[in-house]
Write an enzyme that holds these catalytic residues in place. Structure first.
Site, mmCIF file in Angstrom:
data_model
loop_
_atom_site.group_PDB
_atom_site.id
_atom_site.type_symbol
_atom_site.label_atom_id
_atom_site.label_comp_id
_atom_site.label_asym_id
_atom_site.label_seq_id
_atom_site.Cartn_x
_atom_site.Cartn_y
_atom_site.Cartn_z
ATOM 1 N N HIS A 158 -12.955 2.517 0.054
ATOM 2 C CA HIS A 158 -13.085 1.510 1.154
ATOM 3 C C HIS A 158 -13.830 0.170 0.767
ATOM 4 O O HIS A 158 -14.120 -0.530 1.509
ATOM 5 C CB HIS A 158 -13.736 1.935 2.405
ATOM 6 C CG HIS A 158 -13.070 2.958 3.240
ATOM 7 N ND1 HIS A 158 -13.827 4.156 4.040
ATOM 8 C CD2 HIS A 158 -11.535 3.346 3.403
ATOM 9 C CE1 HIS A 158 -12.975 4.858 4.567
ATOM 10 N NE2 HIS A 158 -11.693 4.568 4.187
ATOM 11 N N ARG A 189 -2.613 -2.187 -3.416
ATOM 12 C CA ARG A 189 -3.960 -1.179 -3.175
ATOM 13 C C ARG A 189 -3.895 -0.143 -4.082
ATOM 14 O O ARG A 189 -2.799 0.643 -4.088
ATOM 15 C CB ARG A 189 -3.852 -0.896 -1.577
ATOM 16 C CG ARG A 189 -5.061 -0.077 -1.438
ATOM 17 C CD ARG A 189 -5.333 0.189 0.226
ATOM 18 N NE ARG A 189 -6.552 0.972 0.192
ATOM 19 C CZ ARG A 189 -6.907 1.845 1.162
ATOM 20 N NH1 ARG A 189 -5.784 2.348 1.748
ATOM 21 N NH2 ARG A 189 -8.026 2.504 1.138
ATOM 22 N N ASN A 211 0.803 -1.072 0.027
ATOM 23 C CA ASN A 211 0.004 0.175 0.019
ATOM 24 C C ASN A 211 1.046 1.289 0.022
ATOM 25 O O ASN A 211 1.487 1.539 1.122
ATOM 26 C CB ASN A 211 -0.720 -0.304 1.246
ATOM 27 C CG ASN A 211 -1.834 1.113 1.275
ATOM 28 O OD1 ASN A 211 -1.698 2.115 0.420
ATOM 29 N ND2 ASN A 211 -2.800 0.977 2.319
ATOM 30 N N ARG A 214 -12.066 15.128 7.849
ATOM 31 C CA ARG A 214 -12.967 15.543 6.789
ATOM 32 C C ARG A 214 -14.386 15.635 7.241
ATOM 33 O O ARG A 214 -14.983 15.348 7.855
ATOM 34 C CB ARG A 214 -13.033 14.494 5.721
ATOM 35 C CG ARG A 214 -11.796 14.136 4.946
ATOM 36 C CD ARG A 214 -11.509 13.101 4.088
ATOM 37 N NE ARG A 214 -10.556 12.248 4.340
ATOM 38 C CZ ARG A 214 -10.508 10.863 3.904
ATOM 39 N NH1 ARG A 214 -11.463 10.161 3.278
ATOM 40 N NH2 ARG A 214 -9.226 10.119 4.380
ATOM 41 N N GLU A 250 -8.341 -5.573 5.019
ATOM 42 C CA GLU A 250 -7.966 -5.345 3.595
ATOM 43 C C GLU A 250 -6.949 -6.049 2.999
ATOM 44 O O GLU A 250 -6.846 -6.316 1.787
ATOM 45 C CB GLU A 250 -8.112 -3.905 3.521
ATOM 46 C CG GLU A 250 -9.084 -2.976 3.838
ATOM 47 C CD GLU A 250 -8.922 -1.902 4.020
ATOM 48 O OE1 GLU A 250 -8.662 -1.122 5.083
ATOM 49 O OE2 GLU A 250 -9.153 -0.734 3.193
#
Ligand code: AMP
Length: 398
Positions: A178, A89, A8, A237, A380
């Protein structure tokens, strides 16, 4: 059986794991960070033992060579680990990379071309892929995109009510993110409950937060849109906001587009409201009477509750709600407050099970609750490893 190296690659970091996709056993996990800065940092963990290094790391190529050094020094030896592929990823797969895909030059170009839709992520993902292909030229490299699971969202859920021509010219639609996590967690929930017809909501609450509605294994709604800014309140955010705030800030505050981007993406959410983006700190302060932290927590859980209700309406029912990621897996308080008052949707949380000092997959609703509430730790990396193995094997067979 072989292992998969999962990578990743971020703008200044590389996370990696060497995983057995069959058993899920993690042979090694590590993080290279502060790439390009004056002091770099590396951490490599194997069998519970962690090795750390502080050295300048010039670029991603140097970072990945350091990963190979760490495997050589601290094991396991990559040459002996029967690595069958490298799984990458990738955040934005757009309209074209809609499933785990073997990376060739064309796919790498596509990932780079999608950068305008994910300027913080795709360039870094592409850099990681480029250097990994150079360092492991004989292995298949596979892209697993965060958007893939949501590619087939029903049209009403994926379409913004914006001028069609503008949308088409600029690829404006709801992509969702996601996805690897939502797919994995929805699948585990179905397996735990022994049903493949579930109407479920998955709440991925980490630094970034997103919700999805999944019917019989297929997503029908998700909270993130063109970018990962839409939807739930997050660490830094805003989540949903009236888009006119952007015009207002431009006209009234004289902010430029990059400054507004900075406010909405990095100076808002829990951090903007309370001064802290880490839920542990927000919770601690809220419990000790800090009013700003209390409001931040209330705005955060109010938004989640709103989405659970909306998704139950979208699906015409609700069988399961599953919490995952850093906050979802660890904060009993957030779980409890988010679902408060949702008894009318059949949600009856078991306060003891919810508060229990437990980890791992578990049910936290009462045995006779019509809607089951669960905690499922996301994984993940394992999902990427499994998808990589599938593509690598089909390449080999074909
Ligand atoms: P993730 O992005 O999934 O790694 O989640 C990271 C976030 O999880 C952190 O920023 C924390 O806000 C949150 N977190 C981790 N542990 C806890 C905890 N015990 N209680 C509340 N929040 C937590």
């Amino acid at each position: 059986m072989g292992t998969v190296l999962v990578i990743n690659s971020g703008s200044s970091s590389i996370k990696y794991e060497l995983i057995d996709p069959e058993s899920g056993e993690v042979h090694a996990v590590g993080l290279i960070e502060r790439i390009g800065e004056s002091t770099g940092h590396a951490r490599h963990t194997r069998d519970g033992r962690t090795a750390e290094r502080d050295d300048p790391i010039a670029d991603h190529g140097a970072g990945l060579r350091l990963v190979i050094d760490l495997f050589n020094e601290h094991g396991p030896e990559l040459a002996a680990a029967e690595v069958i592929g490298v799984g990458h990823r990738v955040v934005q797969g757009g309209e074209r990379i809609v499933e785990a895909t073997l990376i060739d030059d064309d796919v790498l170009t596509m990932i780079e071309e999608l950068s305008p839709l994910a300027p913080l992520h795709n360039p870094a993902n592409a850099t990681g892929i480029r250097v990994a292909r150079e360092l492991f030229p004989d292995l298949p490299h596979v892209a697993v995109c965060d958007t893939a699971f949501f590619h087939d969202l029903p049209m009403p859920a994926r379409t913004y009510a914006i001028d069609r021509e503008v949308a088409a010219a600029h690829h404006i639609r709801r992509y969702g993110f996601h996805g690897t996590s939502h797919e994995y967690v929805a699948g585990r929930t179905a397996a735990m409950l022994g049903r493949d017809d579930l109407k479920q909501v998955v709440l991925h609450l980490g630094n970034g937060c997103s919700a999805s509605a999944v019917v019989a294994g297929r997503p029908v709604e998700t909270s993130m849109g063109l970018t990962p800014l839409e939807g739930l309140v997050m660490g830094t955010r805003t989540g949903d906001i009236d888009p006119a705030v952007v015009f207002h800030l431009a006209r009234e505050a004289g902010l430029g587009v990059d400054e507004i981007d900075d406010v909405l993406n990095r100076r808002s959410g829990l951090k903007g409201l309370s001064g802290h983006n880490d839920m542990r700190e927000v919770t601690r302060l809220a419990m000790s009477g800090d009013e700003r932290a209390r409001l931040a927590l209330d705005v955060y859980t109010h938004r989640i509750r709103k989405y659970v209700g909306a998704y139950a309406a979208t699906m015409g029912g609700l069988d399961a709600v599953t919490f995952t990621a850093g906050v979802g897996e660890n904060s009993a308080l957030v779980r409890e407050e988010s679902l408060a008052g949702l008894g009318f949707l059949g949600i009856e949380l078991d306060p003891v099970a919810n508060r229990a000092d437990a980890s791992g997959e578990r049910i936290i609703s009462q045995p006779d609750s019509p809607t089951t509430v669960l905690v499922v730790p996301t994984n993940e990396e394992l999902s990427i490893a499994r998808q990589t193995r599938q593509v690598a094997e089909s390449t080999f067979d074909g």
